[in-house]
Design an enzyme around this catalytic site. Structure first.
Site, PDB file in Angstrom:
ATOM      1  N   HIS A  56     -14.082  16.860  -8.994  1.00 15.26           N
ATOM      2  CA  HIS A  56     -13.378  15.925  -8.114  1.00 15.26           C
ATOM      3  C   HIS A  56     -13.024  16.591  -6.786  1.00 15.26           C
ATOM      4  O   HIS A  56     -13.337  16.066  -5.708  1.00 15.26           O
ATOM      5  CB  HIS A  56     -12.113  15.449  -8.834  1.00 15.26           C
ATOM      6  CG  HIS A  56     -11.278  14.475  -8.066  1.00 15.26           C
ATOM      7  ND1 HIS A  56     -11.270  13.135  -8.342  1.00 15.26           N
ATOM      8  CD2 HIS A  56     -10.398  14.651  -7.044  1.00 15.26           C
ATOM      9  CE1 HIS A  56     -10.436  12.518  -7.518  1.00 15.26           C
ATOM     10  NE2 HIS A  56      -9.884  13.417  -6.723  1.00 15.26           N
ATOM     11  N   GLU A  57     -12.399  17.763  -6.866  1.00 13.73           N
ATOM     12  CA  GLU A  57     -11.945  18.435  -5.647  1.00 13.73           C
ATOM     13  C   GLU A  57     -13.114  18.961  -4.818  1.00 13.73           C
ATOM     14  O   GLU A  57     -13.028  19.003  -3.581  1.00 13.73           O
ATOM     15  CB  GLU A  57     -10.971  19.565  -5.995  1.00 13.73           C
ATOM     16  CG  GLU A  57      -9.705  19.121  -6.705  1.00 13.73           C
ATOM     17  CD  GLU A  57      -8.931  18.036  -5.958  1.00 13.73           C
ATOM     18  OE1 GLU A  57      -9.070  17.936  -4.716  1.00 13.73           O
ATOM     19  OE2 GLU A  57      -8.195  17.287  -6.618  1.00 13.73           O
ATOM     20  N   HIS A  67     -14.175  16.204  -2.581  1.00 12.11           N
ATOM     21  CA  HIS A  67     -13.340  16.192  -1.375  1.00 12.11           C
ATOM     22  C   HIS A  67     -13.799  17.281  -0.399  1.00 12.11           C
ATOM     23  O   HIS A  67     -13.907  17.053   0.808  1.00 12.11           O
ATOM     24  CB  HIS A  67     -11.880  16.469  -1.741  1.00 12.11           C
ATOM     25  CG  HIS A  67     -11.152  15.314  -2.325  1.00 12.11           C
ATOM     26  ND1 HIS A  67     -11.116  14.072  -1.737  1.00 12.11           N
ATOM     27  CD2 HIS A  67     -10.379  15.207  -3.444  1.00 12.11           C
ATOM     28  CE1 HIS A  67     -10.374  13.254  -2.470  1.00 12.11           C
ATOM     29  NE2 HIS A  67      -9.919  13.926  -3.503  1.00 12.11           N
ATOM     30  N   HIS A  80     -16.968  16.444   1.381  1.00  7.61           N
ATOM     31  CA  HIS A  80     -16.696  15.373   2.349  1.00  7.61           C
ATOM     32  C   HIS A  80     -16.101  15.989   3.621  1.00  7.61           C
ATOM     33  O   HIS A  80     -16.542  15.687   4.748  1.00  7.61           O
ATOM     34  CB  HIS A  80     -15.729  14.372   1.722  1.00  7.61           C
ATOM     35  CG  HIS A  80     -15.636  13.070   2.454  1.00  7.61           C
ATOM     36  ND1 HIS A  80     -14.881  12.013   1.979  1.00  7.61           N
ATOM     37  CD2 HIS A  80     -16.188  12.636   3.618  1.00  7.61           C
ATOM     38  CE1 HIS A  80     -14.989  10.997   2.835  1.00  7.61           C
ATOM     39  NE2 HIS A  80     -15.765  11.353   3.829  1.00  7.61           N
TER      40      HIS A  80
END
Length: 600
Positions: free
Chosen positions: A391-392, A395, A398
């Protein structure tokens, strides 16, 4: 059952497991020099007061200076936060973060004149400026977005007052953070054999995932008995946060705090309310899942402390960080070569702070600094920790791609799209793990985890969003947000969302007190909308054409170069309709079908 496990102090953690904070500043002295550089740059910005409408050259030079100031402040505040977050009890880190916040407020005050002045420039004059200074064109998106909210920008004098109030407005959040991360200490949890287990923010969910029900119940009650001891303080802090939001919304002439928050990112209020309505319409799927969970756990009563433990026996294997790294990199091979190369670089060059230590900030996050992203984890060798890593890193990628492809003023993507890349990564990792899983029990275990992602990210975060909306609306009606009132609202929401097959233990009424996101100004709904968009995008990436991958990577590279709704439409998802939410929940329901079949 393992006994109590010691949490190390920060200075006991091996360097290889910590992030390379020196990539930002080699030492504190250089950080302090940048504080002065920020002040000098802010003074240069202030010298343009009253002159922005004189000519295109002045406006362009001012915008370049503010962009420089933005970069310096990002580094100064980011470095202080990274230092503080790895040991929230360290006075030096606390002092550095306080200094950084004061700097932000000081600089914001010096440039606060700019918004009213830019808004006062006529459309005709601004177009003339674009023609006279072609380089000004690269700031068109920023200027257009600023002028979009011109009715909410006030006089220079009032803007200065609001800017100066910024530090005061952070008091509730800062105080809550200190209470929650530094001051609260939890008693140990006890398992069925009498062994004690250290209870921290980082260990709570792993304890909730234990097969030992006595340990789960003990940890649950120990945690919430601690929150109960400070519940009135927590209520006062949250009320202070809501009052602050209400003050700024009212002063800026918004009809509500929700409107003020969403307008900042150009997201229609209808998107927020459509989410809640869509989830309410499909709430029966969650009730169905709770009924299945109760059946598979063979329980007469399903309690709140039974919601995290796997419903498949003996599949909860430990996943060392090295294995999680391997799985995340392998799943990312569906993207292009650049994506994979940068992802490997992040692991090799210490972009990640991996394990829990005493005083470390709870949870996980990715901070998109200009040098590279910094990812904070509290890795616990569980499947959940593996997905948190995934998940991180979504980020982080991105942030990396947006920073690389956009000019500084456009590099920060808005919060509405912030959770799309992270949850898309998780969906792709899940499909990767399922694709190479032959064992029936392991597949059921993974499916259960996927179901939990839907429960926690779509249903539960929407419940949080509904709670946040309700308490803001109460405050706007002039009602007091007491501990008993907050508990009452939160308990009723749990009863509605989880249905009759779950016992809403009285302790769960206080869960709001341990959720830091309620201090983030309507952040949590974007987990739900982001998850819905991510499910749609992951399907396109895995089953579509090469162009779908390119569209997605263009989205990751977009920063805030367009409004968030347009960015997502470019990637292939329209969030102005409830369809992505309904489609995601239809997938959730179909996963329940497969789970029921596998566990017959």
């Amino acid at each position: 059952m393992e006994g109590i496990k010691k949490i190390p102090a920060r200075n006991e953690v091996a360097e290889e497991y910590t992030w390379a904070i020196e990539d930002m500043y080699e030492n504190k002295s250089l950080w302090e020099k940048d504080i002065q550089r920020a002040k000098d740059t802010a003074d240069k910005c202030a010298s343009f007061k009253g002159r922005l409408d004189e000519n295109a050259k002045n406006l362009l030079e001012f915008l370049h200076l503010t962009e420089d100031l933005m970069l310096i402040l990002d580094d100064v505040s980011g470095y202080a936060s990274r230092i503080k977050d790895v040991d929230t009890s360290d006075p030096e880190g606390q002092s550095m973060e306080s200094s950084a916040l004061s700097l932000l407020v000081e600089c914001d005050g010096k440039v606060s004149f700019s918004s009213p002045e830019i808004l006062a420039i006529s459309d005709e004059t601004l177009e003339k400026f674009y023609n006279e200074q072609p380089d000004l064109e690269s700031f068109r998106r920023y200027l257009t977005d600023l002028r979009r909210s011109r009715e909410h920008i006030l006089s220079p004098e009032i803007e200065k007052v609001l800017a100066d109030a910024g530090e005061m407005a952070q008091t509730a959040q800062q105080s809550y953070s200190m209470l929650n991360n530094a001051d609260l200490k939890f008693p140990n949890a006890v398992d069925s054999l009498g062994n004690e287990h250290e209870l921290t923010h980082g260990s709570f969910i792993p304890l909730m995932q234990s097969e030992d029900r006595n340990l789960r119940k003990s940890a649950f009650k120990a945690l919430y008995s601690t929150y109960e001891s400070t519940i009135n303080t927590s209520a006062s802090l949250l009320a202070g946060q809501i009052n602050s939001l209400r003050f700024f919304a009212k002063t800026r002439k918004y009809n509500s705090t929700l409107e003020a928050s969403l307008d900042a990112t150009n997201v229609p209020v209808s998107v927020y309310k459509n989410l809640i309505e869509a989830v309410h319409k499909d709430i029966s799927y969650l009730h169905r899942y709770m009924k299945l969970r109760k059946k598979l756990l063979n329980l007469d009563e399903l309690h709140m402390y039974d919601l995290y433990t796997p419903i498949v026996d003996n599949a909860n294997e430990k996943i060392p960080f090295s294995k999680a790294r391997e799985n995340v990199i392998e799943a990312a091979e569906v993207f292009n070569e650049e994506y994979s190369s940068v992802l490997k670089k992040a692991f090799d060059n210490r972009w990640i702070d991996i394990y829990e230590n005493k005083g470390k900030r709870s949870g996980a996050y990715s901070a998109g600094q200009t040098v590279h992203p910094f990812v904070l984890l509290n890795y616990k060798e569980t499947l959940d920790s593996q997905f948190t890593l995934c998940h991180e890193m979504g980020h982080a990628m991105h942030s990396y791609l947006s920073t690389k492809n956009q000019r500084p003023i456009d590099r920060h993507y808005v919060i509405f799209v912030a959770e799309v890349a992270s949850t898309c990564n998780e969906a792709i990792l899940m499909r990767s793990l399922l694709a190479k899983t032959k064992d029936k029990k392991t597949r059921a275990y993974l499916l259960n985890y996927f179901l939990e992602q839907f429960r926690n990210t779509l249903y539960r975060q929407t419940m949080f969003a509904e709670f946040e909306l309700k308490i803001n609306e109460l405050s706007e009606r002039g009602e007091s947000l007491t501990a008993s009132k907050l508990n009452e609202i939160y308990l009723e929401l749990n009863r509605f969302y989880y249905g009759n097959d779950v016992v809403a233990d009285e302790e769960i009424a206080m869960e709001w007190a341990r959720i830091p996101h309620f201090y983030y100004d309507y952040y949590v709904f974007q987990y739900s909308t982001g998850f819905s968009a991510a499910i749609a995008l992951s399907e396109k990436i895995l089953t579509g054409e090469k162009k779908d991958v390119e569209n997605y990577l263009n989205f990751l590279s977009g920063g805030c170069s367009k409004d968030p709704i347009s960015l997502l439409k470019g990637a292939g998802v329209d969030m102005t309709t409830p369809e992505p939410v309904h489609n995601a929940l239809k997938l959730f329901n179909s996963l329940l079908d497969e789970m029921e079949e596998l566990t017959k």
